[in-house]
Design an enzyme around this catalytic site. Structure first.
Site, PDB file in Angstrom:
ATOM      1  N   ILE A  78       0.807  -1.227   0.000  1.00  0.00           N
ATOM      2  CA  ILE A  78       0.000   0.000   0.000  1.00  0.00           C
ATOM      3  C   ILE A  78       0.837   1.272   0.000  1.00  0.00           C
ATOM      4  CG2 ILE A  78      -1.973  -1.081   1.113  1.00  0.00           C
ATOM      5  CD1 ILE A  78      -1.039   0.380   3.725  1.00  0.00           C
ATOM      6  N   TYR A  79       2.162   1.179   0.175  1.00  0.00           N
ATOM      7  CA  TYR A  79       2.990   2.383   0.278  1.00  0.00           C
ATOM      8  C   TYR A  79       3.086   3.096  -1.054  1.00  0.00           C
ATOM      9  CZ  TYR A  79       4.753   0.814   4.850  1.00  0.00           C
ATOM     10  OH  TYR A  79       4.891   0.423   6.160  1.00  0.00           O
ATOM     11  N   PRO A  80       3.233   4.433  -1.014  1.00  0.00           N
ATOM     12  CA  PRO A  80       3.555   5.292   0.110  1.00  0.00           C
ATOM     13  C   PRO A  80       2.323   5.741   0.883  1.00  0.00           C
ATOM     14  CG  PRO A  80       3.533   6.610  -1.874  1.00  0.00           C
ATOM     15  CD  PRO A  80       3.226   5.185  -2.284  1.00  0.00           C
TER      16      PRO A  80
END
Length: 167
Positions: free
Chosen positions: A66-68
């Site tokens: 899911i980053y950033p």
């Protein structure tokens, strides 16, 4: 912005290395977090941070599908892509770079991630890993973790357990 080259030299760092669980993989006692790369930091800043850390003995980084942060459909995966750019240009062998990543637990708002709420199911774990491998441009991950539980737990400032939210 203050550049690293403007800072006084740091004293040498002697990191310890430990086995990752029961494996033979040795990881530095310091793991480099990456959750801002691709949003709050550019790919070039990510590469500079990676080089700085690796030059001081860090060999372990943590990312997530899911980053950033903050999490958004438009930026999702940008951190992994910044890492992939660095891996292609840094000259280090893949087995010198220990990559930990995370699969998202239950979230009914991240429907864009896997065509519905994220869950910790066999199918979604495989989908998460396959997508992470593609973004990172690698053939294997060294550590896969669950980012947060699939079951209901009070999180993000909530202190009371609400039985009505049990899944």
């Amino acid at each position: 912005m203050l550049r690293v080259s403007m800072l006084p030299p740091l004293p040498p760092v002697n990191l310890e290395y430990r086995k990752l669980g029961a494996s033979e993989i040795l990881v530095s006692s310091c793991c480099l977090g990456t959750m801002t790369w691709g949003n709050q930091n550019t790919d070039e800043e990510a590469a500079a941070q990676l080089n700085f850390a690796w030059d001081r003995g860090v060999n372990f980084m943590d990312t997530a599908e899911i980053y950033p942060v903050p999490v958004s459909r438009e930026k999702q995966g940008a951190t992994d892509r910044a890492i992939a750019k660095w891996l292609k240009t840094n000259g280090r062998a893949r087995d010198e770079v220990i990559i930990a990543t995370k699969v998202a637990g239950y979230n009914k708002r991240f429907t864009w991630l896997r065509d519905g709420p994220t869950r910790v199911t066999r199918e979604q774990i495989f989908a998460s890993v396959d997508a992470s491998l593609a973004r990172l441009g690698v053939e294997h991950l060294d550590l896969l973790q669950i980012h947060w539980p699939d079951r209901y737990v009070p999180m993000f400032g909530s202190r009371t357990y609400d039985c009505s939210k049990t899944r």
